[in-house]
Design a protein around this motif. Structure first.
Motif, short mmCIF file in Angstrom:
data_model
loop_
_atom_site.label_atom_id
_atom_site.label_comp_id
_atom_site.label_asym_id
_atom_site.label_seq_id
_atom_site.Cartn_x
_atom_site.Cartn_y
_atom_site.Cartn_z
N ARG A 22 0.82 -1.21 0.00
CA ARG A 22 0.00 0.00 0.00
C ARG A 22 0.86 1.26 0.00
NH1 ARG A 22 -4.86 0.55 4.17
NH2 ARG A 22 -5.30 -1.44 3.16
N ALA A 23 2.04 1.18 0.56
CA ALA A 23 2.94 2.35 0.54
C ALA A 23 3.21 2.77 -0.90
CB ALA A 23 4.24 2.02 1.26
N ASP A 24 3.48 1.79 -1.77
CA ASP A 24 3.74 2.10 -3.18
C ASP A 24 2.48 2.58 -3.88
OD1 ASP A 24 6.65 0.83 -3.75
OD2 ASP A 24 5.56 -0.40 -2.32
N LEU A 25 1.34 1.99 -3.54
CA LEU A 25 0.08 2.39 -4.16
C LEU A 25 -0.29 3.82 -3.80
CD1 LEU A 25 -1.97 -0.89 -3.55
CD2 LEU A 25 -0.96 -0.14 -5.70
N LEU A 26 -0.21 4.16 -2.50
CA LEU A 26 -0.54 5.51 -2.08
C LEU A 26 0.47 6.52 -2.63
CD1 LEU A 26 -1.55 4.89 1.64
CD2 LEU A 26 -3.05 5.65 -0.20
N GLY A 27 1.75 6.14 -2.63
CA GLY A 27 2.77 7.01 -3.21
C GLY A 27 2.48 7.28 -4.68
N ALA B 100 13.68 -5.43 -6.19
CA ALA B 100 12.40 -5.40 -5.48
C ALA B 100 11.31 -5.04 -6.48
CB ALA B 100 12.43 -4.38 -4.33
N GLU B 101 10.40 -5.98 -6.69
CA GLU B 101 9.35 -5.75 -7.69
C GLU B 101 8.49 -4.54 -7.35
OE1 GLU B 101 7.44 -9.59 -7.70
OE2 GLU B 101 9.37 -10.56 -8.06
N ARG B 102 8.34 -4.27 -6.07
CA ARG B 102 7.45 -3.17 -5.66
C ARG B 102 7.92 -1.81 -6.16
NH1 ARG B 102 10.28 -5.27 -1.55
NH2 ARG B 102 11.76 -3.94 -0.44
N VAL B 103 9.25 -1.62 -6.30
CA VAL B 103 9.75 -0.30 -6.71
C VAL B 103 9.53 -0.06 -8.21
CG1 VAL B 103 11.48 -0.31 -4.88
CG2 VAL B 103 12.12 -1.05 -7.18
N LEU B 104 9.04 -1.08 -8.92
CA LEU B 104 8.78 -0.94 -10.36
C LEU B 104 7.36 -0.49 -10.65
CD1 LEU B 104 10.64 -4.11 -11.71
CD2 LEU B 104 11.40 -1.73 -11.78
N TYR B 105 6.56 -0.25 -9.59
CA TYR B 105 5.15 0.10 -9.81
C TYR B 105 5.05 1.38 -10.66
CZ TYR B 105 0.17 0.60 -8.89
OH TYR B 105 -1.19 0.70 -9.03
N LEU B 106 5.71 2.44 -10.28
CA LEU B 106 5.66 3.68 -11.06
C LEU B 106 6.50 3.62 -12.34
CD1 LEU B 106 5.60 6.46 -8.33
CD2 LEU B 106 3.97 6.19 -10.20
N PRO B 107 7.75 3.11 -12.29
CA PRO B 107 8.52 3.03 -13.54
C PRO B 107 7.83 2.22 -14.63
CG PRO B 107 9.98 2.75 -11.66
CD PRO B 107 8.58 2.77 -11.12
N SER B 108 6.99 1.26 -14.24
CA SER B 108 6.30 0.45 -15.25
C SER B 108 5.41 1.31 -16.14
CB SER B 108 5.47 -0.65 -14.58
OG SER B 108 4.39 -0.09 -13.85
N ALA B 109 4.95 2.47 -15.63
CA ALA B 109 4.14 3.37 -16.46
C ALA B 109 4.96 3.88 -17.65
CB ALA B 109 3.64 4.54 -15.62
N GLY B 110 6.23 4.21 -17.40
CA GLY B 110 7.11 4.63 -18.50
C GLY B 110 7.32 3.50 -19.49
N PHE B 111 7.49 2.28 -18.97
CA PHE B 111 7.66 1.13 -19.85
C PHE B 111 6.42 0.93 -20.72
CE2 PHE B 111 6.64 -3.39 -20.41
CZ PHE B 111 7.68 -3.78 -21.23
N CYS B 112 5.22 1.02 -20.11
CA CYS B 112 3.97 0.83 -20.86
C CYS B 112 3.81 1.92 -21.92
CB CYS B 112 2.78 0.86 -19.90
SG CYS B 112 2.76 -0.53 -18.75
N MET B 113 4.26 3.10 -21.62
CA MET B 113 4.20 4.21 -22.58
C MET B 113 5.12 3.93 -23.78
SD MET B 113 4.87 8.17 -21.58
CE MET B 113 5.05 9.43 -22.84
N LEU B 114 6.33 3.45 -23.51
CA LEU B 114 7.27 3.13 -24.59
C LEU B 114 6.77 1.95 -25.40
CD1 LEU B 114 10.64 3.52 -22.64
CD2 LEU B 114 9.70 5.08 -24.34
N LEU B 115 6.17 0.96 -24.73
CA LEU B 115 5.64 -0.21 -25.43
C LEU B 115 4.49 0.20 -26.35
CD1 LEU B 115 6.01 -3.28 -25.61
CD2 LEU B 115 4.32 -3.52 -23.80
N THR B 116 3.63 1.08 -25.87
CA THR B 116 2.52 1.57 -26.69
C THR B 116 3.05 2.31 -27.92
OG1 THR B 116 1.10 1.80 -24.75
CG2 THR B 116 0.48 3.06 -26.69
N PHE B 117 4.08 3.12 -27.71
CA PHE B 117 4.69 3.81 -28.85
C PHE B 117 5.26 2.80 -29.84
CE2 PHE B 117 8.40 5.61 -30.96
CZ PHE B 117 7.85 6.74 -31.55
#
Length: 741
Positions: free
Chosen positions: A172-177, A410-427
């Motif tokens: 939840r710390a990562d989710l709220l952050g 730590a997989e949890r620290v990839l929660y926000l960076p994954s948004a950048g990955f998804c953006m690049l993948l969409t491109f």
């Protein structure tokens, strides 16, 4: 409509493009992915952060949350991990209060809903990042990239690497952050709502609110403060329309016009950058002051690369860790709850084949950076730069570049960076669609990826429902991880499967010969199995490796006591208490040692210390009552028993002990009431019925005595004392019958 959206025209159907339906689809899919974890247990770190965290309980003042770390320890303590997340702990406390205790379902449901809300917000965030920022004359933001923003949000919502954050309550710390991170970014975008993107105009209120939301994000998870960096990059590229390549070329050619520099000076950008920089610096300074004693102290097993002597070895391994994180984003099939303790062996030479992984990563990153800087297509340049920014900036606190972190991967620290990955993948999908006529094939690949991700999320969520499945799932991913074997062994031991637990504990010690916690637990099991010699050797080695390991010192004392080495046992107990002053269990065991040595006063003092430190320590209270009873101090025993029952009114063992004392003091009525109350709480205790029978026997209620002797013998036919007393009663009853005749 943005160029990228035109490329995705055949991939994303137009029927789901209206904002409401797009968000509904994303929210629904995100909930489906992780719904399986809603009724899971508290697992892994949840125990320390929630069950054992006193900050969740009502008796702890709310003000303490601002002086404690995420795990409930004081930030000023040298043992604190300095993870300062008071707002996350506050939500746990509210959860605990509303659900009436530690009921994991409510905690899990909140996490799932948070991920759903964040995924919905991602539609708006991606529409800005992929389509640009543009408002109508009425101040309504236009979604210029409905297809690409929907696809990127779906990829984010269904990414399996998020399972740890959603299915593990501490995530939840990562989710709220992330939630406040996104709100801060969207708030920053609103600073330009009423300006029509006119150069140099903005709303200072929204800029300041964005900084405040960034600070709130940091109070949920340290990563949250990086939103200020993303806001700055977005402002420079999208609002300021800065062309980095053109600016570099002008500097190299000594072009005195340098129009971009003039824009920085006149366009208000410099003012906003100053606000962001000063706000971020102020928040970080306050965070550092709150930490008190400097950065946390981690051990080599937490992050072995950071302890390497050679800077080159450290650099190679850090880059290898980055490549592992990138691989988890690209292929999230091998997921593990913990990547430490040998899971990722150090790269110590250039001959190790794994050095190809960071080389491949940097080859890809350099290619993307070159495209982001050198492309003549403004749209492509902006998307790639923002995508890389969203991928890299939130990851920086976990990169080991600024300070040592307490993990390898730590997989949890990839929660926000994954948004950048998804953006690049969409491109990337848009670029493929643009350069090929096989649109249906690409659409099939996209649907296949989404389906596989959803399936993987559901499977992984199931593994996070209980510790047994979670720990066993890690064995195939990280067979060299000593902590994985330790946790499997601990889970088996808790369920009473000691033989299997010993096997896993031994493997943990074999993989990490300095794993003192595995030695301690293994020594405990061997002690219970009466394999005292090996238990002593293991526990002695544990305290030799870690001299301040109080629990191992106490357990060593218990083993030495069993081996009749009383002086050594006393010394071990004393050493344990020296390293952990508030250690009620150790005082209890020290009292047992003194009782065995007939040092009654010392025993009573030790047990009294245990009850002072832990007023609900039933065993210590009981032993005091029994010792005083056995030594004939009935009045004192009665006083101690009454004091104990005031503190622990529903403890049937205390009722039983006090009832025995009262019976010997001929307070039969009160003794009877306590015996009956104890029997009601624990009806199958043979000794309870047997001692009540003795009371009735003394009291002269012979028929009731006979009844309870018989019940006691039915429950425990081997009780010799009860048999003897029952025989005496029967003879007495027979004699009485003869007299009556």
């Amino acid at each position: 409509m943005a160029e990228l959206d035109a490329d995705l025209d055949r991939i994303i159907p137009s029927s789901v493009l209206p904002p409401f339906w797009a968000k509904l689809v994303v929210g629904f899919v995100s909930l489906v992915c992780f719904a399986r974890s809603y009724d899971g247990d508290f697992v892994f770190d949840d125990s320390e952060a929630i069950i054992n965290n006193k900050d969740l309980r009502a008796e702890t003042p709310l003000g303490d949350l601002w002086h404690h770390d995420f795990w409930g320890s004081r930030l000023s303590s040298n043992t604190s991990h300095k993870s300062y997340r008071p707002l996350t702990v506050l939500t746990f406390r509210i959860n605990y209060y509303l659900s009436g205790g530690f009921h994991p379902m409510s905690f899990h449901v909140i996490n799932i809903l948070l991920h759903g809300g964040i995924s919905v917000l991602m539609v708006d965030v991606f529409s800005v990042l992929l389509g640009g920022l543009q408002y109508t004359s009425r101040g309504r933001r236009l979604n210029l990239a409905p297809r690409s923003s929907l696809l990127a949000a779906l990829l984010f919502a269904t990414h399996p690497v998020h399972t740890e954050c959603v299915a593990g309550v501490v995530g939840r710390a990562d989710l709220l952050g992330a939630l406040f991170f996104l709100l801060s970014f969207l708030g920053y975008c609103k600073a330009f709502r009423e300006t029509g993107n006119k150069e140099g105009t903005h709303s200072t209120f929204w800029v300041l609110l964005s900084i405040l939301l960034g600070a709130v994000a940091m109070l949920c998870k340290e990563q949250g403060i990086t939103v200020l960096g993303l806001n700055a990059v977005f402002d420079i590229l999208v609002i300021g329309k800065l062309n980095v390549l053109e600016m570099v070329q002008k500097v190299l050619h000594k072009d005195k016009s340098l129009e971009n520099i003039g824009m920085l000076r006149n366009g208000g950008l410099l003012f906003r950058m100053t606000l962001l920089a000063s706000g971020g610096a102020g928040v970080l300074y306050m965070r550092w002051k709150i930490m008190g004693t400097g950065p946390p102290a981690f051990t080599e097993v937490d992050n072995p690369a950071s302890f390497a002597d050679s800077m080159l070895v450290r650099a190679i391994n850090y880059n290898y860790y980055y490549s592992l994180n990138a691989w988890l984003l690209l292929c999230p099939w091998w997921l593990c709850f913990d990547w430490s303790m040998g899971c990722v062996p150090l790269i110590k030479s250039a001959g190790d084949w794994r050095v190809t992984a960071p080389a491949a990563l940097w080859l890809c990153l350099i290619g993307l950076i070159c495209q982001a800087l050198c492309s003549e297509d403004n749209h492509k340049r902006r998307i790639l730069t923002l995508g890389l920014g969203f991928l890299i900036i939130p990851f920086l606190p976990a990169s080991n570049l600024f300070f040592r972190v307490g993990f390898v991967v730590a997989e949890r620290v990839l929660y926000l960076p994954s948004a950048g990955f998804c953006m690049l993948l969409t491109f990337g999908f848009g670029a493929l669609s643009k350069h090929t006529k096989k649109k249906k094939l690409i659409a099939g690949v996209v649907l296949g990826i989404l389906f596989i991700n959803i399936l993987r999320c559901m499977i992984r969520s199931g593994e996070w429902r209980n510790e047994e499945e979670l720990f066993r799932s890690a064995l195939s991913v990280c067979p060299l991880n000593a902590k994985v074997h330790y946790n499997v062994g601990k889970n088996l031991a808790d369920k009473g499967h000691q033989t299997a637990a010993v096997r896993y504990y031994r493997q943990a010690v074999r993989l990490n010969p300095k794993y003192v916690h595995a030695m301690n637990n293994l020594g405990n099991i061997l002690k219970e199995r009466n394999e005292l010699q090996e238990a002593e050797e293991l526990l002695s080695l544990a305290v030799q490796i870690q001299p301040d390991f109080a629990a191992a010192w106490m357990n060593l004392g218990i083993v030495q006591n069993s081996l009749k080495r009383f002086e050594a046992a006393e010394q071990s107990y004393r050493t344990a208490i020296k390293h952990r002053r508030k250690y009620p269990d150790c005082y209890y065991n020290l009292g047992r040692l003194y009782a065995d040595l007939n040092r009654h006063v010392d025993a009573l003092n030790a047990w009294r210390n245990a009850t002072v430190l832990k007023p609900e320590h039933s065993l210590a209270w009981n032993n005091m009552i029994i010792l005083l009873d056995n030594t004939g101090n009935l009045a004192q025993a009665e006083a101690v028993g009454r004091e104990a029952l005031e503190l622990i009114p529903n403890d049937h063992s205390l009722m039983f002990s006090l009832a025995n004392v009262l019976g010997k003091s001929q307070k039969y009525k009160e003794s009877e009431a306590l015996f009956l109350k104890a029997i009601k709480a624990h009806p199958n205790a043979a000794s309870y019925h047997g001692n009540l029978a003795v009371l009735y026997h003394r009291w002269g209620h012979l028929s009731l005595a006979k009844k309870h002797y018989e019940i006691s013998l039915q429950l425990d036919p081997t009780a010799s004392g009860t048999k003897e007393n029952y025989g005496l009663l029967r003879r007495k009853l027979e004699q009485m019958q003869k007299k009556d005749v």
